[in-house]
Design a protein around this motif. Structure first.
Motif, short mmCIF file in Angstrom:
data_model
loop_
_atom_site.label_atom_id
_atom_site.label_comp_id
_atom_site.label_asym_id
_atom_site.label_seq_id
_atom_site.Cartn_x
_atom_site.Cartn_y
_atom_site.Cartn_z
N ILE A 37 0.87 -1.16 0.01
CA ILE A 37 0.01 -0.14 0.00
C ILE A 37 0.79 1.38 -0.01
N LEU A 92 -6.30 -0.90 -3.28
CA LEU A 92 -5.52 0.14 -3.07
C LEU A 92 -6.18 1.64 -2.78
N TRP A 95 -8.44 1.30 0.32
CA TRP A 95 -7.62 1.15 1.74
C TRP A 95 -7.16 2.78 2.10
#
Length: 215
Positions: A37, A92, A95
């Protein structure tokens, strides 16, 4: 400073990050995911450098009690996680979107306060000045003051609730206790190490933030 206070500041930082599995069997995969991430988020322009660094700091914290086998397997897991994550990956975007609401008020705020406290010392700890190598800190402190005032004016709630004044007072006390731990020969080595880690991380992360906001 008690271990409880040190853990409390750690909790302020950790609370901003959406949960992933931290069961022992999944610890390496979870940390590899967080690294992916941070890496992809930064490379894709979705995370500022300070945000990626702050996320990595949380992952490092999770690794403190890892055994040799877990550490040895991490590079492979990171490569695997990165291979499955592109700039267009839904996970991605989701998050980062989930974390973004707390980036400034929960993740950045404690580092801002700790940095300001360290900069206020007539002779700041070397662990701070080496990580934040400025000849003077006035402009940095001004930027921090402005940001903290903006957070309060925005209506954002500090970690743990309550007023920003009370939150800042708590965090300032914890920061000064961190400094005292560095020279406390009676303190447990792991407590001194934890104190040093938070001071160095605060200096590094806020220097990255200042670079974005002062230049």
């Amino acid at each position: 400073m008690t271990r409880i206070l040190m853990i409390s500041l750690a909790a302020c930082l950790c609370a901003a990050v959406p949960a992933v599995s931290h069961a022992a069997s999944n610890a390496v995969k979870s940390t590899a995911f967080v690294e992916a991430i941070a890496t992809r988020g930064h490379a894709c322009g979705l995370l500022a450098p300070w945000q990626a660094s702050a996320i990595r700091a949380l992952a490092v914290r999770d690794m403190e009690r890892w055994d040799v086998g877990q550490r040895a397997s991490l590079p492979t897991e990171i490569e695997s996680a990165l291979s499955k994550m592109t700039c267009e990956s839904d996970v991605l975007a989701a998050w980062i979107e989930g974390a973004s609401r707390g980036f400034d008020s929960e993740m950045l705020a404690p580092y801002l306060v700790v940095y300001r406290v360290l900069a206020s010392y007539e002779t700041p700890p070397k662990i701070f000045t080496y990580a934040a190598p400025r000849l003077q800190y006035a402009s940095a402190v001004t930027a921090i003051n402005v940001k903290l005032a903006e957070l309060e004016a925005s209506g954002a709630v500090p970690e743990g609730g309550g007023t920003w004044s009370a939150y800042i007072d708590r965090t300032e006390t914890a920061a000064r206790d961190f400094v005292s731990y560095l020279s406390n020969e009676d303190a447990a080595p792991e407590d001194r190490d934890m104190a040093a880690a938070w001071l160095a991380q605060s200096a590094h992360i806020i220097e990255l933030w200042l670079h974005d906001h002062q230049e």
